[in-house]
Write a protein that holds these residues in place. Structure first.
Motif, PDB file in Angstrom:
ATOM      1  N   ASP A  94      50.948  52.081  25.668  1.00  0.00           N
ATOM      2  CA  ASP A  94      50.362  53.210  24.928  1.00  0.00           C
ATOM      3  C   ASP A  94      51.023  53.423  23.564  1.00  0.00           C
ATOM      4  N   GLY A  95      51.789  52.439  23.116  1.00  0.00           N
ATOM      5  CA  GLY A  95      52.404  52.537  21.796  1.00  0.00           C
ATOM      6  C   GLY A  95      53.853  52.991  21.820  1.00  0.00           C
ATOM      7  N   SER A  96      54.254  53.678  22.871  1.00  0.00           N
ATOM      8  CA  SER A  96      55.660  54.085  22.946  1.00  0.00           C
ATOM      9  C   SER A  96      56.308  53.645  24.261  1.00  0.00           C
ATOM     10  N   VAL A  97      55.511  53.553  25.315  1.00  0.00           N
ATOM     11  CA  VAL A  97      56.027  53.073  26.602  1.00  0.00           C
ATOM     12  C   VAL A  97      55.020  52.110  27.225  1.00  0.00           C
ATOM     13  N   ILE A  98      55.514  51.327  28.170  1.00  0.00           N
ATOM     14  CA  ILE A  98      54.640  50.445  28.943  1.00  0.00           C
ATOM     15  C   ILE A  98      54.640  50.976  30.367  1.00  0.00           C
ATOM     16  N   ARG A  99      53.444  51.130  30.894  1.00  0.00           N
ATOM     17  CA  ARG A  99      53.322  51.592  32.278  1.00  0.00           C
ATOM     18  C   ARG A  99      52.845  50.436  33.142  1.00  0.00           C
ATOM     19  N   LEU A 100      53.461  50.313  34.301  1.00  0.00           N
ATOM     20  CA  LEU A 100      53.038  49.304  35.273  1.00  0.00           C
ATOM     21  C   LEU A 100      52.598  50.031  36.536  1.00  0.00           C
ATOM     22  N   ALA A 101      51.308  50.017  36.789  1.00  0.00           N
ATOM     23  CA  ALA A 101      50.798  50.624  38.017  1.00  0.00           C
ATOM     24  C   ALA A 101      50.863  49.559  39.108  1.00  0.00           C
ATOM     25  N   ILE A 102      51.605  49.849  40.144  1.00  0.00           N
ATOM     26  CA  ILE A 102      51.770  48.898  41.243  1.00  0.00           C
ATOM     27  C   ILE A 102      50.627  49.127  42.231  1.00  0.00           C
ATOM     28  N   PRO A 103      49.722  48.158  42.344  1.00  0.00           N
ATOM     29  CA  PRO A 103      48.604  48.356  43.272  1.00  0.00           C
ATOM     30  C   PRO A 103      49.070  48.253  44.722  1.00  0.00           C
ATOM     31  N   PRO A 104      48.371  48.936  45.623  1.00  0.00           N
ATOM     32  CA  PRO A 104      48.738  48.793  47.038  1.00  0.00           C
ATOM     33  C   PRO A 104      48.479  47.359  47.492  1.00  0.00           C
ATOM     34  N   LEU A 105      49.291  46.895  48.408  1.00  0.00           N
ATOM     35  CA  LEU A 105      49.170  45.514  48.868  1.00  0.00           C
ATOM     36  C   LEU A 105      48.057  45.370  49.901  1.00  0.00           C
ATOM     37  N   THR A 106      47.336  44.260  49.801  1.00  0.00           N
ATOM     38  CA  THR A 106      46.341  43.957  50.828  1.00  0.00           C
ATOM     39  C   THR A 106      47.079  43.359  52.026  1.00  0.00           C
ATOM     40  N   GLN A 107      46.425  43.350  53.170  1.00  0.00           N
ATOM     41  CA  GLN A 107      47.056  42.786  54.368  1.00  0.00           C
ATOM     42  C   GLN A 107      47.366  41.303  54.155  1.00  0.00           C
ATOM     43  N   GLU A 108      46.459  40.619  53.467  1.00  0.00           N
ATOM     44  CA  GLU A 108      46.659  39.194  53.195  1.00  0.00           C
ATOM     45  C   GLU A 108      47.905  38.973  52.337  1.00  0.00           C
ATOM     46  N   ARG A 109      48.054  39.797  51.316  1.00  0.00           N
ATOM     47  CA  ARG A 109      49.216  39.688  50.426  1.00  0.00           C
ATOM     48  C   ARG A 109      50.504  40.028  51.184  1.00  0.00           C
ATOM     49  N   ARG A 110      50.414  40.988  52.078  1.00  0.00           N
ATOM     50  CA  ARG A 110      51.585  41.340  52.887  1.00  0.00           C
ATOM     51  C   ARG A 110      52.036  40.142  53.726  1.00  0.00           C
ATOM     52  N   GLN A 111      51.060  39.438  54.313  1.00  0.00           N
ATOM     53  CA  GLN A 111      51.397  38.261  55.124  1.00  0.00           C
ATOM     54  C   GLN A 111      52.057  37.181  54.264  1.00  0.00           C
ATOM     55  N   GLU A 112      51.539  37.008  53.042  1.00  0.00           N
ATOM     56  CA  GLU A 112      52.147  36.035  52.122  1.00  0.00           C
ATOM     57  C   GLU A 112      53.586  36.432  51.807  1.00  0.00           C
ATOM     58  N   LEU A 113      53.799  37.721  51.568  1.00  0.00           N
ATOM     59  CA  LEU A 113      55.150  38.196  51.251  1.00  0.00           C
ATOM     60  C   LEU A 113      56.098  38.010  52.432  1.00  0.00           C
ATOM     61  N   VAL A 114      55.584  38.200  53.638  1.00  0.00           N
ATOM     62  CA  VAL A 114      56.413  37.976  54.826  1.00  0.00           C
ATOM     63  C   VAL A 114      56.832  36.503  54.879  1.00  0.00           C
ATOM     64  N   LYS A 115      55.891  35.610  54.570  1.00  0.00           N
ATOM     65  CA  LYS A 115      56.222  34.175  54.561  1.00  0.00           C
ATOM     66  C   LYS A 115      57.291  33.874  53.520  1.00  0.00           C
ATOM     67  N   VAL A 116      57.146  34.477  52.349  1.00  0.00           N
ATOM     68  CA  VAL A 116      58.137  34.272  51.283  1.00  0.00           C
ATOM     69  C   VAL A 116      59.500  34.800  51.736  1.00  0.00           C
TER      70      VAL A 116
END
Length: 185
Positions: A94-116
């Motif tokens: 926004d010109g002065s700060v950067i915002r990172l909105a963290i989206p909620p994880l899908t179940q599929e992504r959660r499984q990938e993260l568990v593997k990692v």
């Protein structure tokens, strides 16, 4: 002699645990933490720098990170670095700060993260076992060179095994906690 080897092995195993904790901290689990950006490196005035050396990173909400650069000229470079990183998050500038909105994880992504997470835990276990092997080899060398008796060597190896078991158990506990964190909705 053996005590020195045990102490050194314990120190190395502890370092393996610390590395695992850091790896787990940088994993995105749907909750915003400044640690997510630890591995993001920004090219700023021809120098590679971590984001946390260019800006203040805060998490005002559970799913939002705010990056406030000390030099407004770094905004574009930080934004580019985040886009290039493997975070999979699109920054909002926004010109002065950067915002990172963290989206909620899908179940599929959660499984990938568990593997990692399991892979990282296995790497830590392997590192600990390698430290055990090195310590046992050093004890066997002392035994072979007649510096210590066979019984002392056996006791030393038993102590190394106890240390190894303790640290492997710690890895398993850390993994279980991380899996629970990832899978909790």
């Amino acid at each position: 002699m053996i005590q020195d080897i045990l102490k050194e092995a314990q120190d190395h195993m502890q370092k393996a645990i610390e590395v695992l904790k850091k790896e787990f901290a940088t994993m995105r689990v749907g909750r915003a933490t400044p640690a997510l950006l630890e591995k993001v490196v920004v090219e700023y005035y021809g120098t590679q720098m971590p984001v946390n050396q260019l800006a203040t990173i805060s998490a005002p909400e559970p799913r939002l990170l705010v990056i406030q650069p000390w030099d407004k000229g770094a905004l574009g470079a930080i934004e580019k670095a985040i886009l290039k990183s493997d975070l999979g998050i699109t920054p909002t500038n926004d010109g002065s700060v950067i915002r990172l909105a963290i989206p909620p994880l899908t179940q599929e992504r959660r499984q990938e993260l568990v593997k990692v997470a399991r892979k990282k835990a296995e790497e830590a276990r392997v590192a600990i076992r390698n430290i055990r092997r090195d310590a046992n080899d050093r004890i066997k060398d002392l035994e072979k060179d007649k510096v210590i008796s066979e019984d002392e060597g056996k006791r030393g190896q038993d102590e190394v095994q106890k240390l190894t078991d303790k640290f492997i158990k710690t890895v398993d506990e850390l993994l279980k906690a991380k899996e629970d964190e990832i899978l909790s909705i």
